[in-house]
Design an enzyme around this catalytic site. Structure first.
Site, PDB file in Angstrom:
ATOM      1  N   HIS A 117      17.841  -1.864  -1.869  1.00 15.97           N
ATOM      2  CA  HIS A 117      16.550  -1.300  -1.457  1.00 15.97           C
ATOM      3  C   HIS A 117      16.861  -0.133  -0.513  1.00 15.97           C
ATOM      4  O   HIS A 117      17.872  -0.175   0.201  1.00 15.97           O
ATOM      5  CB  HIS A 117      15.786  -2.410  -0.725  1.00 15.97           C
ATOM      6  CG  HIS A 117      14.394  -2.060  -0.327  1.00 15.97           C
ATOM      7  ND1 HIS A 117      14.100  -1.289   0.775  1.00 15.97           N
ATOM      8  CD2 HIS A 117      13.202  -2.404  -0.864  1.00 15.97           C
ATOM      9  CE1 HIS A 117      12.796  -1.176   0.884  1.00 15.97           C
ATOM     10  NE2 HIS A 117      12.215  -1.830  -0.092  1.00 15.97           N
ATOM     11  N   ASP A 194      21.425  -8.171   3.412  1.00 15.59           N
ATOM     12  CA  ASP A 194      19.969  -7.987   3.339  1.00 15.59           C
ATOM     13  C   ASP A 194      19.413  -9.232   2.645  1.00 15.59           C
ATOM     14  O   ASP A 194      19.567  -9.408   1.437  1.00 15.59           O
ATOM     15  CB  ASP A 194      19.659  -6.709   2.544  1.00 15.59           C
ATOM     16  CG  ASP A 194      18.158  -6.514   2.321  1.00 15.59           C
ATOM     17  OD1 ASP A 194      17.383  -7.454   2.596  1.00 15.59           O
ATOM     18  OD2 ASP A 194      17.765  -5.423   1.862  1.00 15.59           O
ATOM     19  N   GLN A 197      15.017 -10.697  -0.097  1.00 15.73           N
ATOM     20  CA  GLN A 197      14.595 -11.383  -1.336  1.00 15.73           C
ATOM     21  C   GLN A 197      15.369 -12.685  -1.538  1.00 15.73           C
ATOM     22  O   GLN A 197      15.272 -13.302  -2.599  1.00 15.73           O
ATOM     23  CB  GLN A 197      14.811 -10.458  -2.554  1.00 15.73           C
ATOM     24  CG  GLN A 197      14.057  -9.151  -2.503  1.00 15.73           C
ATOM     25  CD  GLN A 197      12.552  -9.310  -2.709  1.00 15.73           C
ATOM     26  OE1 GLN A 197      12.070 -10.348  -3.159  1.00 15.73           O
ATOM     27  NE2 GLN A 197      11.793  -8.274  -2.362  1.00 15.73           N
ATOM     28  N   LYS A 220       7.696 -12.067   3.439  1.00 15.12           N
ATOM     29  CA  LYS A 220       8.145 -12.460   2.094  1.00 15.12           C
ATOM     30  C   LYS A 220       8.475 -13.949   2.048  1.00 15.12           C
ATOM     31  O   LYS A 220       8.867 -14.478   1.021  1.00 15.12           O
ATOM     32  CB  LYS A 220       9.373 -11.645   1.688  1.00 15.12           C
ATOM     33  CG  LYS A 220       9.090 -10.147   1.529  1.00 15.12           C
ATOM     34  CD  LYS A 220      10.298  -9.448   0.960  1.00 15.12           C
ATOM     35  CE  LYS A 220      10.277  -7.955   1.157  1.00 15.12           C
ATOM     36  NZ  LYS A 220       9.231  -7.245   0.423  1.00 15.12           N
ATOM     37  N   CYS A 360      11.476   1.060  -4.544  1.00 12.51           N
ATOM     38  CA  CYS A 360      12.286   1.512  -3.401  1.00 12.51           C
ATOM     39  C   CYS A 360      13.770   1.286  -3.681  1.00 12.51           C
ATOM     40  O   CYS A 360      14.544   0.945  -2.768  1.00 12.51           O
ATOM     41  CB  CYS A 360      11.882   0.819  -2.103  1.00 12.51           C
ATOM     42  SG  CYS A 360      10.163   1.041  -1.685  1.00 12.51           S
TER      43      CYS A 360
END
Ligand code: C6P
Length: 403
Positions: A117, A194, A197, A220, A360
């Site tokens: 991202h 990261d 997700q 999220k 993104c």
């Protein structure tokens, strides 16, 4: 599921509003206990933290600090002061990039991947530009999975940071987290994960992964927007200088110099999102109460079911690996020559909410040589009926464009 899908869906009254919500990768829906916790802060004890000696402020402080304890335990941090709250993954990664590159020397390397991202790409790219660092990206294979052989070539003894996503937001592919962390460490670099997700779908164990930093977003993982944070190993937090100054992060200020508050507050400047932070703690508790293994299994089941259903649709290309175990939570697809925005608009006519575009992740879209995808993404409330409704609406979309 130990808790039935009906019980879970009942915790999300917004699902009665008539949309089939398949955009949890953009933001998850918010369960009633989280909404109530946020409301309770504003209606019962709306005060700043770490400042007042009156009851409301004490309650707010306890709630906000308690949420840090909850999240530290949720990711299995060794110490509670290793959990820093931020406005989400983007602000976490920007701060991490600024802090970890502060003392890097020209010619040293930052390695990231083509799956990133922009939030885990641009901060490193900009730091490299500003400091004369070498910025490298690990390639992906044809099916969108990370190329581990390329990672072994790109990560060298000059590498200081390896920054990668645990799950791609655009394709849903899983990356080899432990292998990448180990490769980083073998070469004397730090590993920045990261988890935006990843945390919604898995039991996170930062010690088992062996990462140095792990960034995530509250919105999220069923928490409020504008919340999230990062885990960092204590030794890094003790050695690093903060990059945002003022308010709660201060210990003492004189005309000559300033000193910093203890961990984790050294890295939380200004008045934070108090209600949101408290809500984030409730969201983590909510996920724990559903059961993290249950959540992972459900998300895998939905991903596998969606791949199966999409496999029967003519003229629809699904991006990413066909093996459901190599991905989670996302099915990204294209229909004939249709632009993803047209697809999403037609799906909306059937009340299906999906995201369309580059997600993104423009370097990945460039690599795949497509303008974007239409993306359905799943959460703990997603049902097979939702996926069937999507498939039906895809057929409708194809009929409009006679694909
Ligand atoms: N992805 C999506 O629809 P923020 O916006 O700060 O909460 O999260 C940024 C971010 C960072 N990394 C990954 C892997 C992400 O997926 C996201 C957010 C959303 O895919 C909005 S673009």
């Amino acid at each position: 599921m130990a808790i039935s899908l009906e019980q879970i869906r009942a915790d999300f009254p917004i699902l009665q509003n008539g949309a089939v919500y398949l955009d949890s990768g953009a933001t998850s829906l918010t369960p009633t206990p989280v909404v109530e916790a946020v409301t309770k802060y504003y209606t019962d004890y709306n005060a700043n933290i770490h400042r007042g000696l009156y009851d409301w402020s004490v309650e707010a402080t306890e709630g906000y600090e308690g949420a840090h304890k909850t999240l530290a335990a949720f990711v299995n941090a060794e110490h509670v002061e290793e959990m820093i709250f931020t406005a989400g993954t983007t602000s976490a990664l920007n701060v991490i990039a600024s802090m970890t590159t502060a003392n890097m020397q020209p010619g040293e390397e930052i390695v990231t991947t083509l799956l990133e991202h922009h939030s885990n790409f641009v901060p490193w790219q900009k730091a490299a530009e500003a400091k004369g660092l070498v910025f490298k990206t690990i390639n992906v294979q044809e099916d969108g999975c990370l190329d581990l052989e390329d990672a072994k070539q790109k990560i060298t003894s000059k590498t200081r940071v390896v920054a990668f996503t645990a799950v791609s937001n655009a394709l849903g592919v899983l990356t080899p987290i432990k292998e990448l962390c180990a490769l980083a460490h073998e070469n004397g670099a730090i590993a920045v994960v990261d988890g935006a997700q990843h945390i919604p779908h898995f039991k996170v164990d930062v010690q088992d992964m062996g990462c140095d930093f792990y960034a995530f977003s509250g919105h999220k993982m069923y928490g409020p927007t504008g919340t999230g944070g990062f885990y960092a190993r204590r030794e890094h937090l003790l050695n690093m200088e903060p990059v945002v100054f003022g308010g709660d992060m201060i210990s003492e200020v004189t005309i000559q110099a300033s000193t910093w508050n203890e961990l984790p507050w050294k890295f939380e400047a200004g008045t934070p999102h108090i209600a949101g932070g408290i809500g984030l703690g409730v969201a983590a508790d909510y996920m724990t109460s559903v059961g993290l293994e249950t959540i992972e299994q459900h998300e895998q089941d939905m991903t596998a079911y969606a791949l199966e259903v999409f496999g029967t649709l003519d003229g629809v290309e699904v991006y990413g690996p066909t093996d459901p175990l190599k991905r989670i939570g996302v099915v990204s697809f294209g229909i004939g020559g249709m632009h993803p925005h047209d697809v999403a608009e037609l799906l909306n006519r059937k009340h299906i909410a999906v995201r369309a575009g580059h997600h993104c992740a423009m370097p990945l879209m460039d690599h795949l040589a497509i303008p974007g995808t239409t993306r359905a993404s799943f959460g703990i409330y997603t049902s097979k009926d939702d996926i069937d409704a999507l498939a039906e609406a895809v057929e409708y979309t194809k009929s409009i464009f006679t694909v």
